[in-house]
Scaffold this motif. Structure first.
Motif, PDB file in Angstrom:
ATOM      1  N   LYS A  89       0.501  -1.063   0.219  1.00  0.00           N
ATOM      2  CA  LYS A  89       0.271   0.276  -0.383  1.00  0.00           C
ATOM      3  C   LYS A  89       0.990   0.962  -0.550  1.00  0.00           C
ATOM      4  CE  LYS A  89      -3.746  -3.004   0.020  1.00  0.00           C
ATOM      5  NZ  LYS A  89      -4.190  -2.794  -1.427  1.00  0.00           N
ATOM      6  N   ASN A  90       2.044   1.285   0.520  1.00  0.00           N
ATOM      7  CA  ASN A  90       3.076   2.217   0.790  1.00  0.00           C
ATOM      8  C   ASN A  90       3.796   2.596  -1.019  1.00  0.00           C
ATOM      9  OD1 ASN A  90       4.420  -0.378   1.298  1.00  0.00           O
ATOM     10  ND2 ASN A  90       5.477   1.007   2.380  1.00  0.00           N
ATOM     11  N   VAL A  91       3.224   2.830  -1.886  1.00  0.00           N
ATOM     12  CA  VAL A  91       3.758   2.656  -3.200  1.00  0.00           C
ATOM     13  C   VAL A  91       2.725   3.641  -3.455  1.00  0.00           C
ATOM     14  CG1 VAL A  91       5.341   2.082  -5.134  1.00  0.00           C
ATOM     15  CG2 VAL A  91       4.942   0.396  -2.936  1.00  0.00           C
ATOM     16  N   LYS A  92       3.560   4.809  -4.634  1.00  0.00           N
ATOM     17  CA  LYS A  92       3.502   5.549  -5.881  1.00  0.00           C
ATOM     18  C   LYS A  92       3.793   5.487  -7.060  1.00  0.00           C
ATOM     19  CE  LYS A  92       2.525   9.371  -1.824  1.00  0.00           C
ATOM     20  NZ  LYS A  92       2.743  10.961  -1.460  1.00  0.00           N
ATOM     21  N   TYR A  93       2.530   5.459  -7.551  1.00  0.00           N
ATOM     22  CA  TYR A  93       3.396   5.408  -9.322  1.00  0.00           C
ATOM     23  C   TYR A  93       3.177   7.023  -9.963  1.00  0.00           C
ATOM     24  CZ  TYR A  93       2.660   0.495  -7.347  1.00  0.00           C
ATOM     25  OH  TYR A  93       3.292  -0.218  -6.887  1.00  0.00           O
ATOM     26  N   VAL A  94       4.208   7.154 -10.748  1.00  0.00           N
ATOM     27  CA  VAL A  94       4.231   8.792 -11.593  1.00  0.00           C
ATOM     28  C   VAL A  94       4.963   7.896 -13.160  1.00  0.00           C
ATOM     29  CG1 VAL A  94       5.053  10.670 -12.073  1.00  0.00           C
ATOM     30  CG2 VAL A  94       4.612   9.985  -9.372  1.00  0.00           C
ATOM     31  N   ASN A  95       4.195   8.218 -14.126  1.00  0.00           N
ATOM     32  CA  ASN A  95       4.246   8.072 -15.553  1.00  0.00           C
ATOM     33  C   ASN A  95       5.000   9.230 -15.955  1.00  0.00           C
ATOM     34  OD1 ASN A  95       2.630   7.092 -18.566  1.00  0.00           O
ATOM     35  ND2 ASN A  95       4.834   7.037 -17.928  1.00  0.00           N
ATOM     36  N   LEU A  96       6.081   9.684 -15.780  1.00  0.00           N
ATOM     37  CA  LEU A  96       7.479  10.106 -15.806  1.00  0.00           C
ATOM     38  C   LEU A  96       8.544   9.819 -15.580  1.00  0.00           C
ATOM     39  CD1 LEU A  96       6.160  13.638 -13.711  1.00  0.00           C
ATOM     40  CD2 LEU A  96       5.205  13.476 -15.704  1.00  0.00           C
ATOM     41  N   ALA A  97       9.714  10.895 -16.719  1.00  0.00           N
ATOM     42  CA  ALA A  97      10.880  10.400 -16.815  1.00  0.00           C
ATOM     43  C   ALA A  97      11.568  11.423 -16.232  1.00  0.00           C
ATOM     44  CB  ALA A  97      11.031  10.742 -18.445  1.00  0.00           C
ATOM     45  N   SER A  98      12.680  10.916 -15.604  1.00  0.00           N
ATOM     46  CA  SER A  98      13.738  11.138 -14.237  1.00  0.00           C
ATOM     47  C   SER A  98      13.891  13.453 -14.982  1.00  0.00           C
ATOM     48  CB  SER A  98      15.162  10.613 -14.929  1.00  0.00           C
ATOM     49  OG  SER A  98      14.939   9.624 -14.385  1.00  0.00           O
ATOM     50  N   GLN A  99      13.997  13.428 -16.347  1.00  0.00           N
ATOM     51  CA  GLN A  99      14.157  14.527 -16.502  1.00  0.00           C
ATOM     52  C   GLN A  99      12.925  15.467 -16.449  1.00  0.00           C
ATOM     53  OE1 GLN A  99      14.356  12.168 -18.593  1.00  0.00           O
ATOM     54  NE2 GLN A  99      14.332  12.211 -20.964  1.00  0.00           N
ATOM     55  N   GLN A 100      11.609  14.595 -16.667  1.00  0.00           N
ATOM     56  CA  GLN A 100      10.079  15.465 -16.531  1.00  0.00           C
ATOM     57  C   GLN A 100       9.630  15.749 -14.889  1.00  0.00           C
ATOM     58  OE1 GLN A 100       7.723  12.707 -18.301  1.00  0.00           O
ATOM     59  NE2 GLN A 100       8.034  13.817 -20.286  1.00  0.00           N
ATOM     60  N   LEU A 101      11.045  15.540 -13.380  1.00  0.00           N
ATOM     61  CA  LEU A 101       9.759  14.763 -13.135  1.00  0.00           C
ATOM     62  C   LEU A 101       9.966  16.299 -11.484  1.00  0.00           C
ATOM     63  CD1 LEU A 101      12.617  12.025 -11.484  1.00  0.00           C
ATOM     64  CD2 LEU A 101      10.118  12.230 -12.136  1.00  0.00           C
ATOM     65  N   GLY A 102       9.544  16.710 -10.828  1.00  0.00           N
ATOM     66  CA  GLY A 102       9.292  17.935 -10.474  1.00  0.00           C
ATOM     67  C   GLY A 102       9.077  17.806  -8.819  1.00  0.00           C
ATOM     68  N   PHE A 103      10.052  17.054  -8.145  1.00  0.00           N
ATOM     69  CA  PHE A 103       9.651  16.996  -6.721  1.00  0.00           C
ATOM     70  C   PHE A 103      10.824  17.748  -5.771  1.00  0.00           C
ATOM     71  CE2 PHE A 103       8.870  12.396  -7.988  1.00  0.00           C
ATOM     72  CZ  PHE A 103       7.439  12.375  -7.537  1.00  0.00           C
ATOM     73  N   ASP A 104      10.569  18.527  -4.953  1.00  0.00           N
ATOM     74  CA  ASP A 104      11.552  18.880  -4.405  1.00  0.00           C
ATOM     75  C   ASP A 104      12.230  19.030  -2.985  1.00  0.00           C
ATOM     76  OD1 ASP A 104      13.220  22.130  -4.022  1.00  0.00           O
ATOM     77  OD2 ASP A 104      11.708  22.093  -3.293  1.00  0.00           O
ATOM     78  N   ASN A 105      13.350  18.312  -2.468  1.00  0.00           N
ATOM     79  CA  ASN A 105      13.510  17.895  -1.224  1.00  0.00           C
ATOM     80  C   ASN A 105      12.561  17.656  -0.436  1.00  0.00           C
ATOM     81  OD1 ASN A 105      15.430  18.748   1.020  1.00  0.00           O
ATOM     82  ND2 ASN A 105      14.117  20.427   2.306  1.00  0.00           N
ATOM     83  N   GLU A 106      12.326  15.887  -0.909  1.00  0.00           N
ATOM     84  CA  GLU A 106      11.501  15.162  -0.603  1.00  0.00           C
ATOM     85  C   GLU A 106      12.360  13.260  -0.061  1.00  0.00           C
ATOM     86  OE1 GLU A 106       7.869  14.441  -2.552  1.00  0.00           O
ATOM     87  OE2 GLU A 106       8.383  16.604  -3.863  1.00  0.00           O
ATOM     88  N   PHE A 107      13.274  13.338  -0.451  1.00  0.00           N
ATOM     89  CA  PHE A 107      13.343  12.325  -0.679  1.00  0.00           C
ATOM     90  C   PHE A 107      14.586  11.674   0.333  1.00  0.00           C
ATOM     91  CE2 PHE A 107      10.925  12.257  -4.232  1.00  0.00           C
ATOM     92  CZ  PHE A 107       9.819  11.338  -3.439  1.00  0.00           C
ATOM     93  N   ASP A 108      14.582  10.757   1.047  1.00  0.00           N
ATOM     94  CA  ASP A 108      16.173  10.351   1.812  1.00  0.00           C
ATOM     95  C   ASP A 108      17.578   9.195   0.842  1.00  0.00           C
ATOM     96  OD1 ASP A 108      15.316  10.851   4.794  1.00  0.00           O
ATOM     97  OD2 ASP A 108      13.738   9.602   4.233  1.00  0.00           O
ATOM     98  N   CYS A 131      16.742  14.675  -9.847  1.00  0.00           N
ATOM     99  CA  CYS A 131      16.841  13.603  -8.993  1.00  0.00           C
ATOM    100  C   CYS A 131      18.119  14.529  -7.929  1.00  0.00           C
ATOM    101  CB  CYS A 131      18.201  12.858  -9.494  1.00  0.00           C
ATOM    102  SG  CYS A 131      17.403  12.086 -10.502  1.00  0.00           S
ATOM    103  N   PHE A 132      18.536  15.650  -7.779  1.00  0.00           N
ATOM    104  CA  PHE A 132      19.662  16.020  -7.433  1.00  0.00           C
ATOM    105  C   PHE A 132      18.086  17.238  -6.167  1.00  0.00           C
ATOM    106  CE2 PHE A 132      21.365  19.728  -5.563  1.00  0.00           C
ATOM    107  CZ  PHE A 132      22.666  19.540  -5.305  1.00  0.00           C
ATOM    108  N   ASP A 133      17.314  17.368  -7.375  1.00  0.00           N
ATOM    109  CA  ASP A 133      16.871  18.458  -6.571  1.00  0.00           C
ATOM    110  C   ASP A 133      15.756  17.449  -6.146  1.00  0.00           C
ATOM    111  OD1 ASP A 133      17.729  20.413  -7.836  1.00  0.00           O
ATOM    112  OD2 ASP A 133      16.193  20.417  -9.011  1.00  0.00           O
ATOM    113  N   ALA A 134      15.296  16.520  -5.784  1.00  0.00           N
ATOM    114  CA  ALA A 134      14.412  15.589  -5.545  1.00  0.00           C
ATOM    115  C   ALA A 134      14.354  14.923  -4.016  1.00  0.00           C
ATOM    116  CB  ALA A 134      14.049  14.568  -6.345  1.00  0.00           C
ATOM    117  N   LEU A 135      15.998  14.930  -3.349  1.00  0.00           N
ATOM    118  CA  LEU A 135      16.706  14.657  -2.357  1.00  0.00           C
ATOM    119  C   LEU A 135      16.940  16.109  -1.276  1.00  0.00           C
ATOM    120  CD1 LEU A 135      19.960  13.113  -3.678  1.00  0.00           C
ATOM    121  CD2 LEU A 135      18.334  11.859  -2.277  1.00  0.00           C
ATOM    122  N   LYS A 136      16.265  15.446  -0.477  1.00  0.00           N
ATOM    123  CA  LYS A 136      16.747  15.823   1.161  1.00  0.00           C
ATOM    124  C   LYS A 136      18.178  16.035   0.864  1.00  0.00           C
ATOM    125  CE  LYS A 136      12.891  13.865   3.054  1.00  0.00           C
ATOM    126  NZ  LYS A 136      12.698  12.838   4.892  1.00  0.00           N
TER     127      LYS A 136
END
Length: 223
Positions: A89-108, A131-136
């Motif tokens: 249940k603890n899985v999310k799915y996103v249909n995007l390539a790495s260069q399309q990601l928009g996460f900011d400071n979210e992941f360990d 990928c860098f931006d997505a990391l905390k």
């Protein structure tokens, strides 16, 4: 007709990937071992270019306290992941390539396994920055990619060795040559030195080689 950028369709990928990538399972073993040593009580983990969910399945089996986000540009690959991981249940799915990601400071942890060698240098730099931006801050990026070796003579010998592996794992001469001809046309490997340089230029404060064999290498970097 293929439904993703790899050598195989999503239906064939799991059964055939080991005949193309030497030590494919070891990529995942190295990632899991490093992640375990981070000593995190709960992990927010992004796996981009997740494919059919092979790494994700191992992550979920190993870590009880993980929230996992899976991204892939291929909808067919994501559907395979969803089916494989339907009990979780603890899985999310996103249909995007790495260069399309928009996460900011979210992941360990952010992982990208055999995901960015389809990109040219500018696209690869953009994907790495996403990928860098997505990391905390203090988060760890782990990537495995096809590589080029440091000189033409080394690369040619490495390719002969890889072709030998392909032939020994059931590929015909024609099939082996077809895989080799993808380099420079469908996949664009760069050297270990270029990988390290890109990671440092992106802004990672520490960059290390995690693993290498044949024509693949793994790297980890701390934000």
């Amino acid at each position: 007709m293929k439904d993703n950028l790899s050598s195989y369709t999503s239906n064939d990928y799991d059964s055939r990937i080991n005949s193309v990538l030497p030590y494919y399972a070891e990529f995942h073993n190295q990632i899991l071992d490093l992640a375990e040593c981070l000593g995190l009580s709960r992990i927010n983990w992004l796996d981009t270019g997740c494919g059919t969910g092979n790494l994700a399945q191992k992550v979920l089996k190993k870590f009880d306290t993980v929230d996992l986000t899976l991204c892939d540009p291929s909808e067919a690959m994501l559907e395979k992941s969803k089916d494989k991981l339907k009990e979780y249940k603890n899985v999310k799915y996103v249909n995007l390539a790495s260069q399309q990601l928009g996460f900011d400071n979210e992941f360990d942890i952010v992982t990208a396994v055999q995901a960015h060698h389809y990109l040219d240098r500018n696209q690869r730099a953009n994907a790495t920055k996403k990928c860098f931006d997505a990391l905390k801050d203090g988060g760890v990026y782990i990537t495995f990619e096809n590589i080029s070796l440091s000189c033409n003579e080394c690369d040619e010998l490495g390719m002969r060795r890889w072709k030998k592996y392909l032939l020994e794992h059931g590929k015909s001469e024609e099939e082996a040559e077809s895989h080799i001809k993808r380099r420079g046309t469908e996949v664009f490997p760069v050297t270990i030195e270029e990988h390290i340089s890109l990671l440092k230029k992106t802004g990672f404060k520490a960059v290390e080689i995690l693993w290498m064999s044949y024509m693949q290498a793994g790297f980890w970097a701390i934000k």
